[in-house]
Design a protein around this motif. Sequence first.
Motif, PDB file in Angstrom:
ATOM      1  N   PRO A 137      36.534  10.040  71.949  1.00  0.00           N
ATOM      2  CA  PRO A 137      37.932   9.691  72.500  1.00  0.00           C
ATOM      3  C   PRO A 137      38.634  10.817  72.571  1.00  0.00           C
ATOM      4  CG  PRO A 137      37.256   8.039  70.752  1.00  0.00           C
ATOM      5  CD  PRO A 137      36.112   9.033  70.806  1.00  0.00           C
ATOM      6  N   ARG A 138      38.257  12.092  71.977  1.00  0.00           N
ATOM      7  CA  ARG A 138      38.878  13.188  72.246  1.00  0.00           C
ATOM      8  C   ARG A 138      38.773  13.947  73.620  1.00  0.00           C
ATOM      9  NH1 ARG A 138      37.564  14.004  66.534  1.00  0.00           N
ATOM     10  NH2 ARG A 138      35.304  15.012  66.856  1.00  0.00           N
ATOM     11  N   ALA A 139      37.769  13.601  74.283  1.00  0.00           N
ATOM     12  CA  ALA A 139      37.871  13.995  75.670  1.00  0.00           C
ATOM     13  C   ALA A 139      38.587  12.962  76.777  1.00  0.00           C
ATOM     14  CB  ALA A 139      36.084  13.872  76.007  1.00  0.00           C
TER      15      ALA A 139
ATOM     16  N   LYS B 127      41.608  11.514  78.601  1.00  0.00           N
ATOM     17  CA  LYS B 127      42.929  11.900  79.160  1.00  0.00           C
ATOM     18  C   LYS B 127      43.685  10.631  79.059  1.00  0.00           C
ATOM     19  CE  LYS B 127      42.468  16.203  81.717  1.00  0.00           C
ATOM     20  NZ  LYS B 127      42.473  16.643  83.092  1.00  0.00           N
ATOM     21  N   PRO B 128      45.126  10.715  78.622  1.00  0.00           N
ATOM     22  CA  PRO B 128      45.981   9.389  78.621  1.00  0.00           C
ATOM     23  C   PRO B 128      45.741   8.946  80.005  1.00  0.00           C
ATOM     24  CG  PRO B 128      47.163  11.473  78.277  1.00  0.00           C
ATOM     25  CD  PRO B 128      45.962  12.091  78.638  1.00  0.00           C
ATOM     26  N   GLY B 129      46.082   7.650  80.020  1.00  0.00           N
ATOM     27  CA  GLY B 129      46.009   6.618  81.055  1.00  0.00           C
ATOM     28  C   GLY B 129      44.705   6.021  81.212  1.00  0.00           C
ATOM     29  N   VAL B 130      43.681   6.476  80.664  1.00  0.00           N
ATOM     30  CA  VAL B 130      42.410   6.149  80.803  1.00  0.00           C
ATOM     31  C   VAL B 130      42.273   4.567  79.925  1.00  0.00           C
ATOM     32  CG1 VAL B 130      39.963   6.106  80.559  1.00  0.00           C
ATOM     33  CG2 VAL B 130      41.401   8.177  81.107  1.00  0.00           C
ATOM     34  N   LYS B 131      42.112   3.386  80.856  1.00  0.00           N
ATOM     35  CA  LYS B 131      41.740   2.174  79.904  1.00  0.00           C
ATOM     36  C   LYS B 131      40.337   2.024  79.643  1.00  0.00           C
ATOM     37  CE  LYS B 131      43.571  -1.057  82.769  1.00  0.00           C
ATOM     38  NZ  LYS B 131      44.002  -2.068  83.481  1.00  0.00           N
ATOM     39  N   ASN B 132      39.449   1.914  80.595  1.00  0.00           N
ATOM     40  CA  ASN B 132      38.031   1.766  80.341  1.00  0.00           C
ATOM     41  C   ASN B 132      37.080   2.745  81.298  1.00  0.00           C
ATOM     42  OD1 ASN B 132      38.421   0.150  82.791  1.00  0.00           O
ATOM     43  ND2 ASN B 132      38.746  -1.602  81.544  1.00  0.00           N
ATOM     44  N   PHE B 133      35.916   2.668  81.077  1.00  0.00           N
ATOM     45  CA  PHE B 133      34.979   3.614  81.793  1.00  0.00           C
ATOM     46  C   PHE B 133      33.774   3.368  81.358  1.00  0.00           C
ATOM     47  CE2 PHE B 133      36.207   6.334  78.521  1.00  0.00           C
ATOM     48  CZ  PHE B 133      35.165   7.058  78.055  1.00  0.00           C
ATOM     49  N   VAL B 134      32.566   3.622  82.453  1.00  0.00           N
ATOM     50  CA  VAL B 134      31.187   3.912  82.043  1.00  0.00           C
ATOM     51  C   VAL B 134      30.962   5.332  82.495  1.00  0.00           C
ATOM     52  CG1 VAL B 134      28.950   3.163  82.433  1.00  0.00           C
ATOM     53  CG2 VAL B 134      30.662   1.488  82.234  1.00  0.00           C
ATOM     54  N   ILE B 135      30.307   6.130  81.597  1.00  0.00           N
ATOM     55  CA  ILE B 135      30.045   7.643  81.969  1.00  0.00           C
ATOM     56  C   ILE B 135      28.374   7.559  81.982  1.00  0.00           C
ATOM     57  CG2 ILE B 135      29.911   9.806  80.842  1.00  0.00           C
ATOM     58  CD1 ILE B 135      32.796   9.631  80.551  1.00  0.00           C
ATOM     59  N   ASP B 136      27.825   8.239  82.704  1.00  0.00           N
ATOM     60  CA  ASP B 136      26.443   8.545  82.616  1.00  0.00           C
ATOM     61  C   ASP B 136      26.196   9.888  82.295  1.00  0.00           C
ATOM     62  OD1 ASP B 136      23.601   8.177  82.653  1.00  0.00           O
ATOM     63  OD2 ASP B 136      23.608   8.064  84.751  1.00  0.00           O
TER      64      ASP B 136
ATOM     65  N   ALA C 162      28.213  15.310  80.526  1.00  0.00           N
ATOM     66  CA  ALA C 162      28.647  14.032  81.629  1.00  0.00           C
ATOM     67  C   ALA C 162      28.178  14.709  82.924  1.00  0.00           C
ATOM     68  CB  ALA C 162      30.020  13.679  81.436  1.00  0.00           C
ATOM     69  N   PHE C 163      27.650  13.604  83.656  1.00  0.00           N
ATOM     70  CA  PHE C 163      27.238  14.005  85.002  1.00  0.00           C
ATOM     71  C   PHE C 163      27.688  13.052  85.995  1.00  0.00           C
ATOM     72  CE2 PHE C 163      23.172  12.901  82.925  1.00  0.00           C
ATOM     73  CZ  PHE C 163      22.892  11.829  83.688  1.00  0.00           C
TER      74      PHE C 163
ATOM     75  N   PHE D   2      38.855  13.333  82.390  1.00  0.00           N
ATOM     76  CA  PHE D   2      38.278  13.934  81.170  1.00  0.00           C
ATOM     77  C   PHE D   2      38.434  15.307  81.019  1.00  0.00           C
ATOM     78  CE2 PHE D   2      36.633   9.990  82.503  1.00  0.00           C
ATOM     79  CZ  PHE D   2      36.583   9.005  81.352  1.00  0.00           C
ATOM     80  N   GLU D   3      38.608  15.556  79.468  1.00  0.00           N
ATOM     81  CA  GLU D   3      38.573  17.043  79.468  1.00  0.00           C
ATOM     82  C   GLU D   3      37.446  17.630  78.585  1.00  0.00           C
ATOM     83  OE1 GLU D   3      42.522  17.814  78.054  1.00  0.00           O
ATOM     84  OE2 GLU D   3      42.630  16.075  76.370  1.00  0.00           O
ATOM     85  N   THR D   4      37.319  18.932  78.826  1.00  0.00           N
ATOM     86  CA  THR D   4      36.408  19.500  77.909  1.00  0.00           C
ATOM     87  C   THR D   4      36.822  19.719  76.686  1.00  0.00           C
ATOM     88  OG1 THR D   4      35.820  20.786  80.077  1.00  0.00           O
ATOM     89  CG2 THR D   4      35.095  21.597  77.781  1.00  0.00           C
ATOM     90  N   VAL D   5      35.928  19.426  75.516  1.00  0.00           N
ATOM     91  CA  VAL D   5      36.243  19.536  74.119  1.00  0.00           C
ATOM     92  C   VAL D   5      35.267  20.479  73.652  1.00  0.00           C
ATOM     93  CG1 VAL D   5      36.542  18.444  71.973  1.00  0.00           C
ATOM     94  CG2 VAL D   5      37.263  17.086  73.991  1.00  0.00           C
ATOM     95  N   GLU D   6      35.622  21.627  73.136  1.00  0.00           N
ATOM     96  CA  GLU D   6      34.938  22.700  72.742  1.00  0.00           C
ATOM     97  C   GLU D   6      33.706  22.079  71.650  1.00  0.00           C
ATOM     98  OE1 GLU D   6      36.544  26.076  70.855  1.00  0.00           O
ATOM     99  OE2 GLU D   6      34.509  27.300  71.334  1.00  0.00           O
ATOM    100  N   ASP D   7      32.474  22.430  72.089  1.00  0.00           N
ATOM    101  CA  ASP D   7      31.348  21.908  71.131  1.00  0.00           C
ATOM    102  C   ASP D   7      31.034  20.490  71.157  1.00  0.00           C
ATOM    103  OD1 ASP D   7      31.437  24.722  70.320  1.00  0.00           O
ATOM    104  OD2 ASP D   7      32.400  24.091  68.474  1.00  0.00           O
ATOM    105  N   GLU D   8      31.804  19.687  71.968  1.00  0.00           N
ATOM    106  CA  GLU D   8      31.406  18.304  71.990  1.00  0.00           C
ATOM    107  C   GLU D   8      31.299  17.933  73.342  1.00  0.00           C
ATOM    108  OE1 GLU D   8      34.924  16.246  69.916  1.00  0.00           O
ATOM    109  OE2 GLU D   8      34.333  17.201  68.293  1.00  0.00           O
TER     110      GLU D   8
END
Length: 643
Positions: free
Chosen positions: A351-353, A355-364, A404-405, A431-437
């Motif tokens: 969840p730390r990655a 950004k606001p306004g995101v309701k749902n998603f599927v990431i590969d 994430a790709f 989505f934002e980069t979170v250091e080490d994560e």
Amino acid sequence: MFLPKQQQKALAEDKVSDKKSAVKNDNAIDKKTTNKKSLPSTDQDTITFAQLTDTFTKIEATTKRLEITDYLTQFYKQVILTKPEELLMTLYLTINRLCPDYEGLELGIGESILIKAVVESTGRTTAKVKEELKKVGDLGTVAQSARKNQPTMFKSKDLNVPTVFKNLKEIATASGSQSQTKKIGIIMKMLTSCNSNTNEVKFLIRLLEGKLRIGLAEKTVVVSLANAIVLSNNEDATKEDLERGVEIVKQVYSELPSYDLIIPALLDGGVDNLQERCHLTPGIPLKPMLAKPTKAVTEVLDRFEGRSFTCEYKYDGERAQIHYHDGKVKVFSRNSEDMSMKYPDLVEQLPRAIKPGVKNFVIDSEAVAFDKQTKKILPFQELTRRKRKDVKVEDITVKVHIFAFDLLYFNDKPLLHEDLTRRREMLSDNFETVEDEFAMAKSMEAQSTEEIQAFLEESVKDSCEGLMVKMNQGESAWYTPSKRSMNWLKLKKDYLSGVGDSLDLVVIGGYYGKGKRTNVYGAYLLACYDQDSESYQSICKIGTGFSEEMLDSHYKLLNPLEITAPKSYYKLGSAKPDVYFEPQAVWEVLTADLSLSPVYTAAAGEISERGISLRFPRFIRVRDDKAADDATSSEQVSQNIYI
Ligand SMILES: Nc1ncnc2c1ncn2[C@@H]1O[C@H](COP(=O)(O)OP(=O)(O)OP(=O)(O)O)[C@@H](O)[C@H]1O
Ligand SMILES: [Mg+2]
Ligand SMILES: [Mg+2]
């Protein structure tokens, strides 16, 4: 390599066009034969187990896909017209499953329990049953013939589909100290209810083993389901109607692999507008898109030159399909298994990655072992050191980093038919980069061989396996679930040394060790999987390069999988291991080369009458994320012989 290149190519093309026409026929079930048969009566109480096993018997007796499709279509149609509420259970029994893959409920009762049940229900001795099993290789057949010679003492009620399904589910979920007795009790009760004039016993045992093996591919099930739905709504459906139905159901199933959802929708509204009612949905994993191997940078340009493409780092970890909805994160494996329990840290950190306004998603994405101190990616082996079950965040020592790709679904919208460029743009915007994560996969828009080569070397320096090269625009840049696509090419550093891609092979046999190795297996027999015949074909013996620890740990994993006799669907050739195993363990193996072999059967009949074997096979790692039937296929093996 063995035939002149030209001839090899012609052979390969022949094979491809044969396959294509087979697929076409598969879809185009002959309308006349379909409609000639009389409609079933509608006063049936329930679908009997005998009706199901009669269909299995017919399917098993032929190898013609068109006939198989026809039998199954007829049967499903009959179910739809008489007992539509039993269609879902019937279909699950035909694919020998109890629920969608991601729910993780599996059959696969151990051989010893089943032998016990067969012994008790037929009065044969254990020794006799085992002896027969050695001869035939199929406990179902052994049990069936034992039953034939046994006078029926009393006639109990016929078995039906709902009862069998319910019982199988109960057996699969039974746990605790009394579970073994309970399982045997249910199995015995069903066995005594089987009618010995049918093949019920045989198929019941095979269903319990979790290995139906009647030569029925799941794609044929999807085709038959679509045909049956179309025909039950319109008896005069044309060939085109049927083909359209098949296309729709196939497409929907690849996005939403859940019969639990698709079947009610099909029964309710047929194939029309199915796509609007059933589509990719967060919470339900789709089968990931796969890549084709290439063995040189020049091959990438042969395919992609003049088109827009992206090169990405190919991270060496575990594929992670991340779903997010209603504030909850779920992680699924390459195989649609729910890995949320294995990766509680991912669930917490993701969840730390967002950004606001995101309701749902599927990431590969790829989940990789990561060292926070050195900021370095760790080898795949580190990832496998993590515990699998009962993982607590506070006990985790091996940290994971997500790269994430792809973005497949975002804020209530499936994105599969957007360009890759657009999907990646949305990924980096939201989505934002979170250091080490968490980070986007490192990428580059390369153009020339030199640029690709340089990026490949950089990726290897950064502890990656090589590159993934992907088409950016147009239909070729869509995300195609479960397809091994030419629009994604993998370029691994290994290939460059001329060895080709690694293979993922099933351990089907073991050879006793000698000298220091007498307490373990000293060598193993490996097999690839032939999807058309549902058989495992021997491909090589592997015995060098294992450390003592490895031999020990392989022994611990494989010993419980030992079986009395080779399965009837093991195509051994002249390989003769000392023991055989249930087809379960999958190993990734590298080879110096492939060659034709008088001993092994892999891909026999595809390129030559002889099979194909690996030269100097080298064990790389255990592939827990692959099931036995996800192993390298004989088709892939025969394609690789050109390398
Ligand atoms: N940037 C990336 N894009 C796509 N996949 C990636 C990327 N980086 C790493 N991967 C991983 O690479 C895998 C594909 O290559 P690989 O040869 O490792 O596949 P595999 O799991 O052995 O399956 P197969 O050999 O059947 O393709 C993907 O499934 C994914 O886990
Ligand atoms: Mg990988
Ligand atoms: Mg691989």
